[in-house]
Write a protein that holds these residues in place. Structure first.
Motif, mmCIF file in Angstrom:
data_model
loop_
_atom_site.group_PDB
_atom_site.id
_atom_site.type_symbol
_atom_site.label_atom_id
_atom_site.label_comp_id
_atom_site.label_asym_id
_atom_site.label_seq_id
_atom_site.Cartn_x
_atom_site.Cartn_y
_atom_site.Cartn_z
ATOM 1 N N LYS A 19 0.811 -1.213 0.000
ATOM 2 C CA LYS A 19 0.000 0.000 0.000
ATOM 3 C C LYS A 19 0.850 1.271 0.000
ATOM 4 N N THR A 20 1.980 1.253 0.686
ATOM 5 C CA THR A 20 2.819 2.456 0.701
ATOM 6 C C THR A 20 3.418 2.724 -0.675
ATOM 7 N N ILE A 35 -6.794 8.291 1.238
ATOM 8 C CA ILE A 35 -6.205 7.232 2.049
ATOM 9 C C ILE A 35 -7.228 6.905 3.124
ATOM 10 N N THR A 38 -7.370 2.338 7.063
ATOM 11 C CA THR A 38 -6.392 1.254 7.140
ATOM 12 C C THR A 38 -5.104 1.588 6.388
ATOM 13 N N GLY A 39 -5.023 2.804 5.822
ATOM 14 C CA GLY A 39 -3.824 3.236 5.118
ATOM 15 C C GLY A 39 -3.771 2.853 3.655
#
Length: 69
Positions: A19-20, A35, A38-39
């Motif tokens: 995800k990052t 975003i 949950t990121g």
């Protein structure tokens, strides 16, 4: 088909599984996204289809904090 891309579609769009790294890739591509709690990057379908109606709006900033220009 929902208003948002699912996580598999975001992964396919960015070429990234983490995800990052998806967030970094979306920023580099200039694709607007949210975003979530949950990121994860949340992308509206309209953001990649070229429609402007569902893209995220700029965050509100108090007038006294805005830069003069």
């Amino acid at each position: 088909m929902g208003i948002f891309l699912d996580q598999n579609e975001v992964s396919e769009l960015t070429g990234r599984k983490m995800k990052t790294r998806q967030i970094v890739a979306l920023r580099q591509m200039g694709i607007p996204f949210f975003i979530n709690a949950t990121g994860h990057a949340i992308v509206t379908r309209s953001a990649i289809e070229g429609r402007k109606d569902d893209t995220p709006k700029a965050a509100w900033v108090p007038r006294m904090l805005r830069t003069a220009g």
